[in-house]
Design an enzyme around this catalytic site. Structure first.
Site, PDB file in Angstrom:
ATOM      1  N   GLU A 183      78.022 -14.219 -33.922  1.00  0.00           N
ATOM      2  CA  GLU A 183      77.125 -15.140 -33.226  1.00  0.00           C
ATOM      3  C   GLU A 183      77.511 -15.239 -31.762  1.00  0.00           C
ATOM      4  O   GLU A 183      76.662 -15.286 -30.891  1.00  0.00           O
ATOM      5  CB  GLU A 183      77.184 -16.532 -33.881  1.00  0.00           C
ATOM      6  CG  GLU A 183      76.136 -17.515 -33.349  1.00  0.00           C
ATOM      7  CD  GLU A 183      76.562 -18.240 -32.099  1.00  0.00           C
ATOM      8  OE1 GLU A 183      75.693 -18.828 -31.437  1.00  0.00           O
ATOM      9  OE2 GLU A 183      77.753 -18.226 -31.749  1.00  0.00           O
ATOM     10  N   GLU A 184      78.829 -15.281 -31.514  1.00  0.00           N
ATOM     11  CA  GLU A 184      79.286 -15.675 -30.179  1.00  0.00           C
ATOM     12  C   GLU A 184      78.926 -14.696 -29.078  1.00  0.00           C
ATOM     13  O   GLU A 184      78.497 -15.106 -28.000  1.00  0.00           O
ATOM     14  CB  GLU A 184      80.802 -15.902 -30.184  1.00  0.00           C
ATOM     15  CG  GLU A 184      81.248 -17.077 -31.047  1.00  0.00           C
ATOM     16  CD  GLU A 184      80.822 -18.427 -30.497  1.00  0.00           C
ATOM     17  OE1 GLU A 184      80.104 -18.476 -29.495  1.00  0.00           O
ATOM     18  OE2 GLU A 184      81.220 -19.446 -31.088  1.00  0.00           O
ATOM     19  N   ASP A 244      84.145 -24.373 -34.327  1.00  0.00           N
ATOM     20  CA  ASP A 244      83.071 -23.416 -33.993  1.00  0.00           C
ATOM     21  C   ASP A 244      83.477 -22.025 -34.444  1.00  0.00           C
ATOM     22  O   ASP A 244      84.082 -21.298 -33.701  1.00  0.00           O
ATOM     23  CB  ASP A 244      82.841 -23.461 -32.474  1.00  0.00           C
ATOM     24  CG  ASP A 244      81.700 -22.579 -32.029  1.00  0.00           C
ATOM     25  OD1 ASP A 244      80.935 -22.100 -32.890  1.00  0.00           O
ATOM     26  OD2 ASP A 244      81.579 -22.351 -30.811  1.00  0.00           O
ATOM     27  N   HIS A 295      78.450 -19.448 -38.626  1.00  0.00           N
ATOM     28  CA  HIS A 295      78.926 -18.108 -38.244  1.00  0.00           C
ATOM     29  C   HIS A 295      80.424 -17.976 -38.478  1.00  0.00           C
ATOM     30  O   HIS A 295      81.204 -18.844 -38.125  1.00  0.00           O
ATOM     31  CB  HIS A 295      78.519 -17.726 -36.826  1.00  0.00           C
ATOM     32  CG  HIS A 295      79.038 -18.601 -35.723  1.00  0.00           C
ATOM     33  ND1 HIS A 295      80.250 -18.394 -35.124  1.00  0.00           N
ATOM     34  CD2 HIS A 295      78.496 -19.667 -35.078  1.00  0.00           C
ATOM     35  CE1 HIS A 295      80.430 -19.290 -34.164  1.00  0.00           C
ATOM     36  NE2 HIS A 295      79.385 -20.091 -34.119  1.00  0.00           N
TER      37      HIS A 295
HETATM   38 ZN   LIG Z   1      79.201 -21.610 -32.839  1.00  0.00          ZN
END
Ligand SMILES: [Zn+2]
Length: 479
Positions: free
Chosen positions: A336-337, A302, A290
């Site tokens: 995504e988050e 991330d 993502h």
């Molecule tokens: Zn992630």
């Protein structure tokens, strides 16, 4: 009684390798296969090309340099921000320069939550600033803040037992980290559970097995049947301190100030690029991560690292002149988050072609030392994936286990597309997850290059092998 020593939480960190990497997607624990896979004819046919991909990936730090530019130039990439859209523009332009096919942004509307100014302070029995991060989606406090005595609990069960004490107070959840999937419940559900018993705000001990007094943000939700109260994360150390004070008979008071706002949805895009297949271009192997992140740190681990690893895997195929039989498609999913709009949007945009998706691979557990993949699909597909895994044994990344996937590929996996999540050494993943410390300085260029190699070999061989990977969710995704 709920306090945990740091030695104990560090042991928990080592045990968390299989926990869900990101957001709220709790994954199952991969079980080790009974016997290691042995190379067969499929592996033999691809040995040379796999070795070429691995050697090329490990030859330099191209992936790390690309990741550096992405995170240093654009920073965190939160949904609804210019940072995110500028990063997407840059990635698309670079993908075109790489000569990839069908480079495009596929439009998706994303939620827009703005943190604003925020703080927490213990004001009694003495004054002390409490480093904090509001949780994504939380409402604000009134401008003057909320000042109240705290009630510290170690679990939802304890909150239930002490419900009569919660009214008018700020509930603090001091729940030690066990697994991400278990402990994240306090972040996700803590506000409405506290509001249900009359609390005016809620704070969680950050969801992490290790802390250097760093707060961790993340998503949360409200229950429409219960009042909305502000919800934020404080550090492990401060949650434990408030807990100790309470056990000493002191009644700490905290002032919480938050000015968070939820604004109208904003346009964003899923990043898409391909190498078109030479024989069956309509059949597609998707791989990616993502492109969005939380609004703190650089989102390097991330999940910029996952996006760049998948992108570099595809670029290496191009560089080596490897055009597979089927199409390989790299996707950087957006949002995504705090919404999963990218993964859901991808499913909706490609619903008519979902059965043409041969495999979906996601890297969203950090780009640490790769170990293999968690796989969800039929038994025969699993056996084929394990064969391909033998080509990765030389870099220790060939362990294909049952159970895996990712938040962004979850929507198409639910329609039967076989899925894989890149498994890495996640022992440090949750130390940095959703914090200011998620920075490229903690990523190792060699480990990132190994992730590139691992994704490249798996995606290339599955996309090229004569027999198609069987479609279907298989037994491991029945839950
Ligand atoms: Zn992630």
């Amino acid at each position: 009684m709920m306090r945990a020593s740091f030695s104990r939480v560090l042991v928990a960190a080592a045990a968390v390798a299989a926990a869900a990497p990101c957001a709220a997607a709790a994954q199952q624990t991969p079980a080790a296969p009974a016997r290691p896979a042995q190379p067969g004819p499929l592996a033999a046919a691809y040995r040379q090309r796999a070795d070429n991909l691995i050697d090329r990936a490990l030859a330099d730090s191209a992936a790390f340099r690309r990741l550096t530019v992405l995170v240093d130039r654009f920073g965190s990439r939160f949904s609804g921000t210019q940072n995110l859209e500028s990063a997407i523009d840059w990635v698309l332009a670079e993908m075109r320069k790489d000569g990839l096919d069908n480079v495009r942004g596929e439009p998706v509307m994303v939620p827009r939550w703005v943190r604003g100014q925020e703080s927490a302070e213990m004001v009694a029995p003495r004054r002390q600033n409490l480093p904090m991060l509001g949780l994504g989606g939380s409402i604000a406090t009134p401008p003057a803040g909320i000042t109240a005595e705290v009630l510290v609990v170690g679990s939802f069960d304890e909150l239930t037992r002490r419900a009569a004490e919660a009214r008018g107070r700020i509930v603090v959840y001091d729940a030690p980290f066990t697994t991400y999937g278990e402990t994240v419940r306090y972040r996700t559900n803590g506000a409405f559970e506290a509001a249900r018993v009359g609390a005016v705000a809620s704070l969680i001990r950050s969801v992490t097995p290790f802390s250097m007094r760093t707060p961790h943000t993340g998503s949360m939700r409200y229950d429409s049947a219960v009042a909305r109260i502000p919800h934020a994360a404080i550090t492990v150390e401060d949650a434990m301190m408030l807990h100790r004070l309470q056990e000493q008979g002191v009644r700490p008071r905290v002032t919480l100030r938050m000015s968070a706002q939820t604004l109208p949805d904003a346009p964003s895009r899923n990043v898409v690029a391909e190498i078109r297949g030479r024989e069956r271009p309509d059949e597609v192997v998707v791989l990616g991560g993502h492109i969005d992140s939380w609004d703190v740190g650089q989102g390097a681990m991330d999940d910029a690292g996952g996006v760049v690893a998948a992108w570099e895997a595809v670029r290496l195929m191009k560089e080596l002149g490897l055009r597979p039989r089927r199409t390989v498609r790299v996707v950087g999913w957006t949002n995504e988050e705090n919404g999963l709009r990218g993964g859901n949007g991808y499913r909706d945009a490609h619903r008519a072609q979902v059965t043409d998706h041969v495999l979906a691979i996601e890297s969203d557990g950090g780009v640490f030392k790769p170990l293999g993949f968690g796989f969800a699909g039929t038994d025969s597909a699993f056996a084929m994936a394990r064969q391909v895994g033998t080509l990765l044994d030389r870099i220790g990344a060939g362990n294909i286990t049952r159970g895996g996937g990712g938040a962004d590929i979850g929507p198409i996996m639910a329609l039967g597309v076989p899925g894989m999540g890149l498994n890495v050494d996640e022992s440090r993943y949750f130390w940095y997850h959703h914090t200011e410390a998620d920075n490229i300085s903690m990523i190792n260029p060699r480990e990132l290059a190994e992730c590139v190699a691992t994704l490249a070999v798996m995606a290339y061989v599955i996309a090229d092998m004569p027999e198609r990977l069987p479609f279907g969710a298989g037994p491991a995704t029945a839950n």
